[in-house]
Design a protein around this motif. Structure first.
Motif, PDB file in Angstrom:
ATOM      1  N   ILE A  80       1.016  -1.176  -0.051  1.00  0.00           N
ATOM      2  CA  ILE A  80      -0.085   0.074  -0.080  1.00  0.00           C
ATOM      3  C   ILE A  80       0.712   1.226   0.039  1.00  0.00           C
ATOM      4  O   ILE A  80       0.476   2.278  -0.582  1.00  0.00           O
ATOM      5  CB  ILE A  80      -0.996  -0.081   1.234  1.00  0.00           C
ATOM      6  N   GLU A  81       1.989   1.272   0.695  1.00  0.00           N
ATOM      7  CA  GLU A  81       2.846   2.392   0.940  1.00  0.00           C
ATOM      8  C   GLU A  81       3.352   2.956  -0.654  1.00  0.00           C
ATOM      9  O   GLU A  81       3.745   3.896  -0.971  1.00  0.00           O
ATOM     10  CB  GLU A  81       4.064   2.095   1.593  1.00  0.00           C
ATOM     11  N   ARG A  82       3.181   1.869  -1.649  1.00  0.00           N
ATOM     12  CA  ARG A  82       3.626   2.355  -3.094  1.00  0.00           C
ATOM     13  C   ARG A  82       2.637   3.233  -3.692  1.00  0.00           C
ATOM     14  O   ARG A  82       2.989   3.683  -4.875  1.00  0.00           O
ATOM     15  CB  ARG A  82       4.019   0.982  -3.958  1.00  0.00           C
ATOM     16  N   TYR A  83       1.596   3.344  -2.970  1.00  0.00           N
ATOM     17  CA  TYR A  83       0.120   3.800  -3.680  1.00  0.00           C
ATOM     18  C   TYR A  83       0.001   5.186  -3.014  1.00  0.00           C
ATOM     19  O   TYR A  83      -0.959   5.181  -2.305  1.00  0.00           O
ATOM     20  CB  TYR A  83      -0.670   2.872  -4.021  1.00  0.00           C
ATOM     21  N   LYS A 134      -8.198  15.389  -6.935  1.00  0.00           N
ATOM     22  CA  LYS A 134      -8.203  14.652  -8.554  1.00  0.00           C
ATOM     23  C   LYS A 134      -7.902  15.405  -9.543  1.00  0.00           C
ATOM     24  O   LYS A 134      -8.852  16.505  -9.479  1.00  0.00           O
ATOM     25  CB  LYS A 134      -9.358  13.660  -8.620  1.00  0.00           C
ATOM     26  N   ASP A 135      -7.308  15.020 -10.666  1.00  0.00           N
ATOM     27  CA  ASP A 135      -7.414  15.840 -12.054  1.00  0.00           C
ATOM     28  C   ASP A 135      -8.507  15.303 -12.647  1.00  0.00           C
ATOM     29  O   ASP A 135      -9.340  14.630 -12.066  1.00  0.00           O
ATOM     30  CB  ASP A 135      -6.024  15.121 -12.585  1.00  0.00           C
ATOM     31  N   ASP A 145       6.397   2.693 -15.529  1.00  0.00           N
ATOM     32  CA  ASP A 145       7.061   2.011 -14.194  1.00  0.00           C
ATOM     33  C   ASP A 145       6.286   2.150 -13.083  1.00  0.00           C
ATOM     34  O   ASP A 145       5.365   2.793 -13.015  1.00  0.00           O
ATOM     35  CB  ASP A 145       8.555   2.319 -14.049  1.00  0.00           C
ATOM     36  N   GLY A 146       6.487   1.713 -12.146  1.00  0.00           N
ATOM     37  CA  GLY A 146       5.782   1.595 -10.721  1.00  0.00           C
ATOM     38  C   GLY A 146       5.416   2.951 -10.250  1.00  0.00           C
ATOM     39  O   GLY A 146       4.406   3.391  -9.885  1.00  0.00           O
ATOM     40  N   SER A 147       6.387   3.676 -10.135  1.00  0.00           N
ATOM     41  CA  SER A 147       6.060   5.118  -9.674  1.00  0.00           C
ATOM     42  C   SER A 147       5.296   5.988 -10.622  1.00  0.00           C
ATOM     43  O   SER A 147       4.334   6.902  -9.908  1.00  0.00           O
ATOM     44  CB  SER A 147       7.526   5.744  -9.328  1.00  0.00           C
ATOM     45  N   THR A 148       5.620   5.795 -11.908  1.00  0.00           N
ATOM     46  CA  THR A 148       4.807   6.457 -12.790  1.00  0.00           C
ATOM     47  C   THR A 148       3.141   6.049 -12.702  1.00  0.00           C
ATOM     48  O   THR A 148       2.233   6.721 -12.647  1.00  0.00           O
ATOM     49  CB  THR A 148       4.991   6.378 -14.182  1.00  0.00           C
ATOM     50  N   LYS A 149       2.985   4.588 -12.403  1.00  0.00           N
ATOM     51  CA  LYS A 149       1.680   4.084 -12.214  1.00  0.00           C
ATOM     52  C   LYS A 149       0.988   4.520 -11.036  1.00  0.00           C
ATOM     53  O   LYS A 149      -0.035   4.870 -11.182  1.00  0.00           O
ATOM     54  CB  LYS A 149       1.884   2.741 -12.263  1.00  0.00           C
ATOM     55  N   ALA A 150       1.738   4.824 -10.135  1.00  0.00           N
ATOM     56  CA  ALA A 150       1.186   5.078  -8.863  1.00  0.00           C
ATOM     57  C   ALA A 150       0.894   6.644  -8.702  1.00  0.00           C
ATOM     58  O   ALA A 150      -0.377   7.069  -8.549  1.00  0.00           O
ATOM     59  CB  ALA A 150       2.183   5.110  -7.417  1.00  0.00           C
ATOM     60  N   GLU A 151       1.612   7.284  -9.824  1.00  0.00           N
ATOM     61  CA  GLU A 151       1.193   8.891  -9.595  1.00  0.00           C
ATOM     62  C   GLU A 151      -0.077   8.989 -10.637  1.00  0.00           C
ATOM     63  O   GLU A 151      -0.943   9.923 -10.394  1.00  0.00           O
ATOM     64  CB  GLU A 151       2.269   9.459 -10.358  1.00  0.00           C
ATOM     65  N   LEU A 152      -0.202   8.037 -11.655  1.00  0.00           N
ATOM     66  CA  LEU A 152      -1.325   7.937 -12.523  1.00  0.00           C
ATOM     67  C   LEU A 152      -2.593   7.927 -11.776  1.00  0.00           C
ATOM     68  O   LEU A 152      -3.690   8.439 -11.717  1.00  0.00           O
ATOM     69  CB  LEU A 152      -1.260   7.200 -13.737  1.00  0.00           C
ATOM     70  N   TYR A 153      -2.384   6.723 -11.112  1.00  0.00           N
ATOM     71  CA  TYR A 153      -3.428   6.510 -10.121  1.00  0.00           C
ATOM     72  C   TYR A 153      -4.063   7.569  -9.290  1.00  0.00           C
ATOM     73  O   TYR A 153      -5.273   7.964  -9.108  1.00  0.00           O
ATOM     74  CB  TYR A 153      -3.382   5.245  -9.140  1.00  0.00           C
TER      75      TYR A 153
END
Lengths: 357, 357
Positions: free
Chosen positions: A163-166, A172-173, A236-244
């Protein structure tokens, strides 16, 4: 416990991009080591782990996933050759590897439990039927488990996420988000249709390096892209997290009986509701009205997106903390392993399953 | 010796039509039993044998050969589960089965020898490399064996045929004969071209029930058929023997590195010379000028057919009796098994082969 953990060989652990199965195996492995277990991880040699790493393939042979099934067998052979060193083996790989697990269980007695990560399609049902008396299984959802009524399950354990990765946000945008492989089953084309109907922004991201993915994307998605509907590629994981984190909602317009659907949980962790088609595991993951909406048609999905403002982002994250945390996931596996070992060494000595004879 | 003999599961033994591998496994099994060995045959349940028959699939699943590789694995699992009952296991099946053989050898110590029936193509070379320290191999020709320089071979043993099934005649009819699967590799289209150039009669016979076979036949063979060049379909053993017996010569216009080529020997047994393209094992089977002609081009094949009258049918049969008899075949296997057992139980305990790490 001395545990042999068999990951698929195709992506290094933890995976940097695509690799849902590999990621949950990573979480489980690291969690078990932290709780004091003696774990040997069988994964590609470029994996990183707190466990003892054992491998045949120094570099993950990702590019051969579609065509070289012998790689999976060779990878599994390495693990099962060491069977006597383990109290149990937990196999997350395919049928060829599990078959060797059944053989090991018969010949050596090391118990083997296999997590089923895929759907209960006919070829899988038929092939697993032969292993039913020699393996124990873990399902990832009750929906999936119902598809294998003859197998011996020791537990249903939903996948977990870190969960910490998200990172959470309730600001929201204005874009909708689709994350998934570019195949018809995942429904990127439906996500595009929904966005067009709403005249909304849509960001698509996902793996696209196998031929069927390229063909699907070129034929059914790419022609529809605009400056408001665009494809970010595999992220990558961090981009995905930012998108979410910044999405108004995530669309999960699957066209098949999804056995799990990590995307839904990742989105919820970031405080972003999910609007999904009712297939497979979806009703077990999304709580309709609390963490998103479950719909049946494109019309209903369009309508639901107009109501996502009614979902509380904090409730989405809370639901994940309650049901999909790493700690709960690891402890559930400890219980399943205990169930397996408590059965004793005798359970794999019965007659060979032979429903086709 | 207590021998576990693993046939492929796809055709019942002895095969009634197509099934070259199955037929040589049948000859070997019956021969070993007659010589007093305790043989358990793993084949489909509709097989007939003097050995003890053990099976998973009661009826040979021939129709699934192209799509259901898990059948081969389940079939092999059954055999290897009984590994402790054998002094050695002889595996004639595919990579999945052999991999379990390597595992058994490692864990239980029952030695496993695998006959390679196919060509040394790149996928086979790559997959077998991982098994090289845990299995011993038998090649069917020196040509084939050269394609696997890193494997441990205990013998090269050419396939045998039951010579009595191929009645001899030195009185020939005026037709040319082609027998083989309807795929481009076997070269039926070249046989047709040769016949047309010679304005000769040609009888074609062979298996045609998989989709690539149907497509090849429809596109490249069927349009060329005439009342003098015709296709008999897949023929049974006695029809095939009769076709050989009366043929002027057999054309073997292969387009690939054939690892063996039973058709050549069957034809020679009937006293019928063979005209073949120089590929793979052909120079090891045909003695140029004694039992047929080895050629390089269509022109040369046309020319050679005009000279087949110079070949003595009796010499053709004698060559088969000398080199491809059942008795010699069975005795050669006994010697190979002895070589295997004389190595002792230690040979499979080294480090796992891992050329890809």
């Amino acid at each position: 416990m001395r545990i042999g953990m068999i990951a698929p060989p195709w992506f290094a652990l933890p995976p940097k991009g695509y690799g849902g199965i590999e990621f949950v195996v990573h979480l489980l492995t690291e969690g078990l080591v932290r709780r004091g277990h003696d774990v040997t991880l069988f994964a590609s040699g470029d994996s990183e782990t707190l466990a003892r790493l054992s491998y045949v393939y120094g570099r993950a042979p990702s590019e051969k996933i579609a065509t070289h099934s012998h790689i999976e067998i060779i990878h599994g052979l390495e693990a099962y050759t060491q069977a006597r060193d383990f109290d149990l083996i937990h196999d997350h790989d395919g049928f060829g590897s599990r078959s060797m697990g059944a053989l090991v269980n018969r010949l050596v007695g090391t118990p083997v439990v296999a997590t089923l990560h895929g759907p209960a399609d006919a070829p899988t049902q038929e092939s697993l039927a032969a292993l039913r008396d020699s393996l124990r299984f873990i399902a990832i959802t009750d929906y999936q488990r119902q598809g294998f009524p003859d197998l011996h399950f020791v537990a249903t354990i939903p996948n977990a996420i870190d969960i910490e990765r998200y990172p959470f946000s309730d600001e929201k945008d204005d874009y909708l988000l689709f994350i998934g492989r570019m195949i018809a089953d995942k429904g990127a084309h439906s996500a595009v249709e929904v966005a067009k109907r709403l005249d909304a922004r849509l960001i698509l991201a996902g793996k696209i390096n196998e031929e069927p993915e390229r063909a699907y994307f070129a034929e059914q998605v790419e022609p529809l892209l605009t400056d408001r509907i665009y494809f970010r590629g595999e992220v990558d994981g961090s981009t995905k997290a930012e998108l979410y984190r910044r999405a108004r909602c995530t669309l999960f317009p699957i066209q098949w009986p999804e056995p799990f659907g990590l995307v839904m949980i990742e989105s919820m962790a970031a405080g972003t509701p999910v609007v999904a088609f009712r297939h497979g595991s979806v009703p077990e993951v999304i709580e309709h009205g609390r963490t998103g909406f479950i719909v049946e048609t494109i019309d209903e999905m369009v309508d639901a997106v107009n109501h996502v403002g009614e979902i509380d982002p904090a409730e989405c994250r809370r639901a994940v903390e309650e049901r999909f945390s790493i700690d709960g996931f690891v402890r559930a596996h400890e219980r399943a392993y205990r169930t397996l070992l408590d059965e004793g060494p005798s359970w794999a000595t019965g007659a060979w399953s032979s429903p086709l004879a």
